[in-house]
Write a protein that holds these residues in place. Structure first.
Motif, PDB file in Angstrom:
ATOM      1  N   LYS A 118       0.880  -1.188   0.000  1.00 56.13           N
ATOM      2  CA  LYS A 118       0.000   0.000   0.000  1.00 56.13           C
ATOM      3  C   LYS A 118       0.908   1.226   0.000  1.00 56.13           C
ATOM      4  O   LYS A 118       1.535   1.542   1.014  1.00 56.13           O
ATOM      5  CB  LYS A 118      -0.917  -0.010   1.219  1.00 56.13           C
ATOM      6  N   ILE A 119       1.004   1.900  -1.147  1.00 58.29           N
ATOM      7  CA  ILE A 119       1.950   3.007  -1.295  1.00 58.29           C
ATOM      8  C   ILE A 119       1.178   4.287  -1.654  1.00 58.29           C
ATOM      9  O   ILE A 119       0.931   4.567  -2.840  1.00 58.29           O
ATOM     10  CB  ILE A 119       3.002   2.706  -2.370  1.00 58.29           C
ATOM     11  N   PRO A 120       0.774   5.061  -0.663  1.00 58.88           N
ATOM     12  CA  PRO A 120       0.150   6.362  -0.955  1.00 58.88           C
ATOM     13  C   PRO A 120       1.220   7.394  -1.309  1.00 58.88           C
ATOM     14  O   PRO A 120       2.351   7.330  -0.806  1.00 58.88           O
ATOM     15  CB  PRO A 120      -0.547   6.706   0.363  1.00 58.88           C
ATOM     16  N   ILE A 121       0.872   8.325  -2.158  1.00 57.00           N
ATOM     17  CA  ILE A 121       1.815   9.367  -2.580  1.00 57.00           C
ATOM     18  C   ILE A 121       1.241  10.723  -2.182  1.00 57.00           C
ATOM     19  O   ILE A 121       0.128  11.071  -2.607  1.00 57.00           O
ATOM     20  CB  ILE A 121       2.048   9.313  -4.104  1.00 57.00           C
ATOM     21  N   PRO A 122       1.951  11.512  -1.381  1.00 60.14           N
ATOM     22  CA  PRO A 122       1.397  12.788  -0.869  1.00 60.14           C
ATOM     23  C   PRO A 122       1.433  13.919  -1.891  1.00 60.14           C
ATOM     24  O   PRO A 122       1.990  14.989  -1.630  1.00 60.14           O
ATOM     25  CB  PRO A 122       2.279  13.081   0.348  1.00 60.14           C
ATOM     26  N   TYR A 123       0.841  13.695  -3.048  1.00 56.38           N
ATOM     27  CA  TYR A 123       0.748  14.772  -4.039  1.00 56.38           C
ATOM     28  C   TYR A 123       0.012  15.981  -3.451  1.00 56.38           C
ATOM     29  O   TYR A 123       0.371  17.133  -3.698  1.00 56.38           O
ATOM     30  CB  TYR A 123      -0.029  14.289  -5.271  1.00 56.38           C
ATOM     31  N   GLN A 124      -1.060  15.709  -2.687  1.00 60.60           N
ATOM     32  CA  GLN A 124      -1.920  16.797  -2.195  1.00 60.60           C
ATOM     33  C   GLN A 124      -1.139  17.794  -1.340  1.00 60.60           C
ATOM     34  O   GLN A 124      -1.252  19.010  -1.530  1.00 60.60           O
ATOM     35  CB  GLN A 124      -3.091  16.220  -1.389  1.00 60.60           C
ATOM     36  N   SER A 125      -0.360  17.291  -0.397  1.00 57.62           N
ATOM     37  CA  SER A 125       0.400  18.203   0.462  1.00 57.62           C
ATOM     38  C   SER A 125       1.498  18.919  -0.310  1.00 57.62           C
ATOM     39  O   SER A 125       1.787  20.096  -0.053  1.00 57.62           O
ATOM     40  CB  SER A 125       0.996  17.433   1.644  1.00 57.62           C
ATOM     41  N   PHE A 126       2.118  18.238  -1.277  1.00 51.26           N
ATOM     42  CA  PHE A 126       3.141  18.877  -2.112  1.00 51.26           C
ATOM     43  C   PHE A 126       2.548  20.042  -2.900  1.00 51.26           C
ATOM     44  O   PHE A 126       3.094  21.149  -2.923  1.00 51.26           O
ATOM     45  CB  PHE A 126       3.749  17.839  -3.061  1.00 51.26           C
ATOM     46  N   ILE A 127       1.412  19.790  -3.549  1.00 49.37           N
ATOM     47  CA  ILE A 127       0.741  20.835  -4.327  1.00 49.37           C
ATOM     48  C   ILE A 127       0.341  21.999  -3.423  1.00 49.37           C
ATOM     49  O   ILE A 127       0.511  23.182  -3.784  1.00 49.37           O
ATOM     50  CB  ILE A 127      -0.494  20.243  -5.035  1.00 49.37           C
ATOM     51  N   ASN A 128      -0.153  21.682  -2.231  1.00 52.35           N
ATOM     52  CA  ASN A 128      -0.606  22.715  -1.300  1.00 52.35           C
ATOM     53  C   ASN A 128       0.555  23.577  -0.819  1.00 52.35           C
ATOM     54  O   ASN A 128       0.434  24.810  -0.726  1.00 52.35           O
ATOM     55  CB  ASN A 128      -1.306  22.056  -0.114  1.00 52.35           C
ATOM     56  N   GLU A 129       1.686  22.963  -0.503  1.00 54.07           N
ATOM     57  CA  GLU A 129       2.830  23.716   0.005  1.00 54.07           C
ATOM     58  C   GLU A 129       3.417  24.636  -1.057  1.00 54.07           C
ATOM     59  O   GLU A 129       3.829  25.760  -0.754  1.00 54.07           O
ATOM     60  CB  GLU A 129       3.903  22.758   0.525  1.00 54.07           C
ATOM     61  N   ILE A 130       3.457  24.177  -2.299  1.00 57.26           N
ATOM     62  CA  ILE A 130       3.965  25.028  -3.373  1.00 57.26           C
ATOM     63  C   ILE A 130       3.064  26.244  -3.558  1.00 57.26           C
ATOM     64  O   ILE A 130       3.532  27.382  -3.691  1.00 57.26           O
ATOM     65  CB  ILE A 130       4.078  24.237  -4.695  1.00 57.26           C
ATOM     66  N   ALA A 131       1.758  26.038  -3.527  1.00 58.87           N
ATOM     67  CA  ALA A 131       0.818  27.155  -3.657  1.00 58.87           C
ATOM     68  C   ALA A 131       0.985  28.135  -2.508  1.00 58.87           C
ATOM     69  O   ALA A 131       0.903  29.354  -2.694  1.00 58.87           O
ATOM     70  CB  ALA A 131      -0.616  26.619  -3.705  1.00 58.87           C
ATOM     71  N   LEU A 132       1.214  27.620  -1.300  1.00 61.25           N
ATOM     72  CA  LEU A 132       1.397  28.479  -0.133  1.00 61.25           C
ATOM     73  C   LEU A 132       2.644  29.339  -0.266  1.00 61.25           C
ATOM     74  O   LEU A 132       2.621  30.553   0.014  1.00 61.25           O
ATOM     75  CB  LEU A 132       1.487  27.610   1.125  1.00 61.25           C
ATOM     76  N   VAL A 133       3.742  28.746  -0.703  1.00 63.55           N
ATOM     77  CA  VAL A 133       5.008  29.476  -0.818  1.00 63.55           C
ATOM     78  C   VAL A 133       4.894  30.639  -1.799  1.00 63.55           C
ATOM     79  O   VAL A 133       5.430  31.724  -1.561  1.00 63.55           O
ATOM     80  CB  VAL A 133       6.141  28.508  -1.241  1.00 63.55           C
ATOM     81  N   PHE A 134       4.180  30.421  -2.890  1.00 65.91           N
ATOM     82  CA  PHE A 134       4.100  31.470  -3.901  1.00 65.91           C
ATOM     83  C   PHE A 134       3.135  32.599  -3.515  1.00 65.91           C
ATOM     84  O   PHE A 134       3.106  33.625  -4.182  1.00 65.91           O
ATOM     85  CB  PHE A 134       3.706  30.876  -5.253  1.00 65.91           C
ATOM     86  N   LEU A 135       2.363  32.416  -2.458  1.00 65.70           N
ATOM     87  CA  LEU A 135       1.478  33.482  -2.009  1.00 65.70           C
ATOM     88  C   LEU A 135       1.988  34.138  -0.730  1.00 65.70           C
ATOM     89  O   LEU A 135       2.063  35.372  -0.638  1.00 65.70           O
ATOM     90  CB  LEU A 135       0.068  32.938  -1.782  1.00 65.70           C
ATOM     91  N   TYR A 136       2.371  33.323   0.256  1.00 69.19           N
ATOM     92  CA  TYR A 136       2.809  33.859   1.553  1.00 69.19           C
ATOM     93  C   TYR A 136       4.217  33.401   1.924  1.00 69.19           C
ATOM     94  O   TYR A 136       4.568  33.399   3.105  1.00 69.19           O
ATOM     95  CB  TYR A 136       1.833  33.428   2.654  1.00 69.19           C
ATOM     96  N   GLY A 137       5.019  33.000   0.920  1.00 63.94           N
ATOM     97  CA  GLY A 137       6.394  32.588   1.208  1.00 63.94           C
ATOM     98  C   GLY A 137       7.198  33.702   1.847  1.00 63.94           C
ATOM     99  O   GLY A 137       8.071  33.464   2.683  1.00 63.94           O
ATOM    100  N   ARG A 138       6.940  34.936   1.457  1.00 61.76           N
ATOM    101  CA  ARG A 138       7.514  36.108   2.115  1.00 61.76           C
ATOM    102  C   ARG A 138       6.365  36.913   2.715  1.00 61.76           C
ATOM    103  O   ARG A 138       5.265  36.948   2.157  1.00 61.76           O
ATOM    104  CB  ARG A 138       8.304  36.970   1.122  1.00 61.76           C
ATOM    105  N   PRO A 139       6.595  37.555   3.866  1.00 60.54           N
ATOM    106  CA  PRO A 139       5.498  38.231   4.574  1.00 60.54           C
ATOM    107  C   PRO A 139       4.833  39.310   3.728  1.00 60.54           C
ATOM    108  O   PRO A 139       5.458  39.926   2.852  1.00 60.54           O
ATOM    109  CB  PRO A 139       6.188  38.840   5.802  1.00 60.54           C
ATOM    110  N   VAL A 140       3.561  39.542   3.991  1.00 61.23           N
ATOM    111  CA  VAL A 140       2.843  40.646   3.357  1.00 61.23           C
ATOM    112  C   VAL A 140       3.485  41.962   3.803  1.00 61.23           C
ATOM    113  O   VAL A 140       3.807  42.150   4.980  1.00 61.23           O
ATOM    114  CB  VAL A 140       1.357  40.626   3.763  1.00 61.23           C
TER     115      VAL A 140
END
Length: 474
Positions: free
Chosen positions: A81-103
């Motif tokens: 049973k090999i799950p792949i955490p695509y969801q968290s990877f996609i979510n973290e990349i989206a987060l970095v490009f919006l709030y990677g540096r402070p507002v």
């Protein structure tokens, strides 16, 4: 009192008596009041089933029972049973490009330096940058999150405020009511607390502009405490969005199923297997012997059966699915090999390489601009109405601006060269030039220094002129 309230509310409901949301709150009929509100818990729970790898569909694969020819059970054969955490990877990349540096917050009003300074200090004290990233991460995983600002009196008896990020994975229920213009008119936070006797009691805090209702479910009905909302606003910043991996779940499930099946196949066929005739089998050495001698009789034959690789069509499917999962979720393929090639690129060039994430971040800014505007308005109200009432007028006069910063920084040398040219051409004031220079950390202090230097230069020039007038100069 609670028992009689329950009886009265049940009678009203039985005869079809119509009550609005506020009337239900005043009657302490919290259960029916919550039915008026949108409950975001169900969607969040479903989303977490996709987000958490332990809940993925592939984890339901069962080990396979192996039987002999007579149908007798021999053993359990493990199935991977090999799950792949695509969801968290996609979510973290989206987060970095919006709030990677402070507002970046700016002051757009004059005469409000003190209010702006207190505003920035409050953001730092609340760890706003860290909390807003957490809220965005939760929203990308669950679809909804909230930043709740709670005002209270600290141990010294002074008014204070804390910031709490609400999420389903932390046991928080989020309820809300919006009007026809999508404006939130009521917000509720449901949670469990362990009280006397180690009993878990359900609480609901309901916020309106003018009143806060602290509700606790008891054996019969609800215990309700209503207090005025001193802030004057619902103290919540609500984050709402579609899941960051929206639309990719079927493809992710397919990849996980293929990976798990391939692992099973590798266990069976990847290691070399011996193929020999009967004449050889009778002469095979024992497994514990170090040296192995195979004696062939009567044309006996021995060879190893090896499995070189999977079919090319399966390899192509893996590549297609990985490409579609990332591209359709607007996620660049960021790994070590790809990042090595970006070492000498400028920020502008990196932005082009990461264009998919930039597109998604620009889309998110359409709603997060409003979230930051509301944050500014809410914190000004908290400062002016609760924490620092004597300066309320200045907080009301304070006008704020905000700017989302690039995650990889900017080509500051090019920017400085550009603003220097505009300053030298007379198209920019010195104050604006100082404020925009990345070399200057404190623009206000630097401007004061420049003014002092100007005054000293004028005084020195006046002294030289005075000497010339009285014949002291050459």
């Amino acid at each position: 009192m609670g028992f009689f309230n329950v009886i009265k509310n049940e009678v009203k409901a039985a005869v079809g008596y119509q009550q609005n949301f506020t009337s239900l709150l005043e009657a302490k009929d919290i259960s029916r009041a919550l039915n008026y509100m949108q409950d975001r818990s169900g969607f969040a729970e479903k989303a977490l089933l996709e987000y958490k790898v332990e809940n993925h569909e592939v984890m339901k694969r069962q080990d396979k029972a192996v039987y002999d020819k007579k149908g007798n059970f021999l053993r359990w054969q493990k199935r991977w049973k090999i799950p792949i955490p695509y969801q968290s990877f996609i979510n973290e990349i989206a987060l970095v490009f919006l709030y990677g540096r402070p507002v970046k917050w700016t002051q757009r009003s004059k005469g409000t330096d003190y209010a702006f300074e207190q505003y920035i200090k409050l953001l730092e004290r609340l760890r706003f940058n860290a909390n807003v990233r957490e809220a965005k991460r939760v929203a990308g995983a669950e679809g909804t999150s909230a930043m709740l600002f709670h005002v209270f009196r600290n141990k010294e008896g002074k008014p204070d405020v804390l910031l709490n990020v609400l999420s389903k994975q932390n046991g928080d229920d989020i309820y809300l009511i919006k009007d026809q213009y999508k404006r939130m008119t009521a917000f509720a936070w449901g949670y469990y607390l362990n009280e006397s006797g180690n009993r878990s009691i359900y609480h609901v805090d309901i916020y309106k502009d003018d009143t806060v209702y602290y509700c606790k479910r008891v054996s019969v009905g609800w215990e309700v405490k209503a207090i005025p909302n001193v802030i004057g606003k619902i103290p919540v910043i609500l984050f709402e969005q579609e899941l960051e991996h929206e639309g990719t779940q079927p493809m992710i499930h397919r990849v996980e199923s293929m990976e798990s099946t391939d692992a099973d196949v590798n266990d069976r066929f990847a290691n070399p297997a011996m193929v020999a005739t009967a004449e050889v089998l009778n002469s095979l050495p024992k497994a514990e012997e170090e040296a192995k001698l195979f004696i062939l009789k009567n044309g006996g034959k021995i060879e190893y059966l090896t499995w070189d690789q999977a079919s090319q069509s399966k390899t192509n499917e893996y590549e297609r699915l990985d490409k579609h999962i990332l591209s359709k979720s607007f996620t660049p393929n960021i790994d070590f090999d790809n990042m090595k090639s970006l070492g000498n690129l400028s920020a502008k060039a990196i932005r082009k390489v990461m264009l998919l994430a930039v597109i998604k971040a620009e889309k998110r800014k359409e709603t997060h601009d409003n979230y930051m505007n509301r944050t500014g308005n809410l914190l000004r109200a908290i400062l002016g109405n609760v924490l620092d009432y004597q300066h309320k007028a200045e907080y009301e006069a304070l006008q704020l601006g905000h700017e989302f910063q690039e995650p990889f920084g900017e080509d500051v040398s090019d920017i400085l060269a550009d603003i220097s040219k505009q300053y030298n051409d007379g198209a920019m004031s010195r104050q604006t030039y100082v404020e925009m220079s990345y070399l200057i950390k404190d623009a206000k202090t630097e401007i004061e220094r420049l003014k002092q230097e100007d005054l000293e230069a004028i005084a020195k020039q006046q002294e030289l002129n005075r000497i010339d007038v009285f014949g002291g100069g050459e």
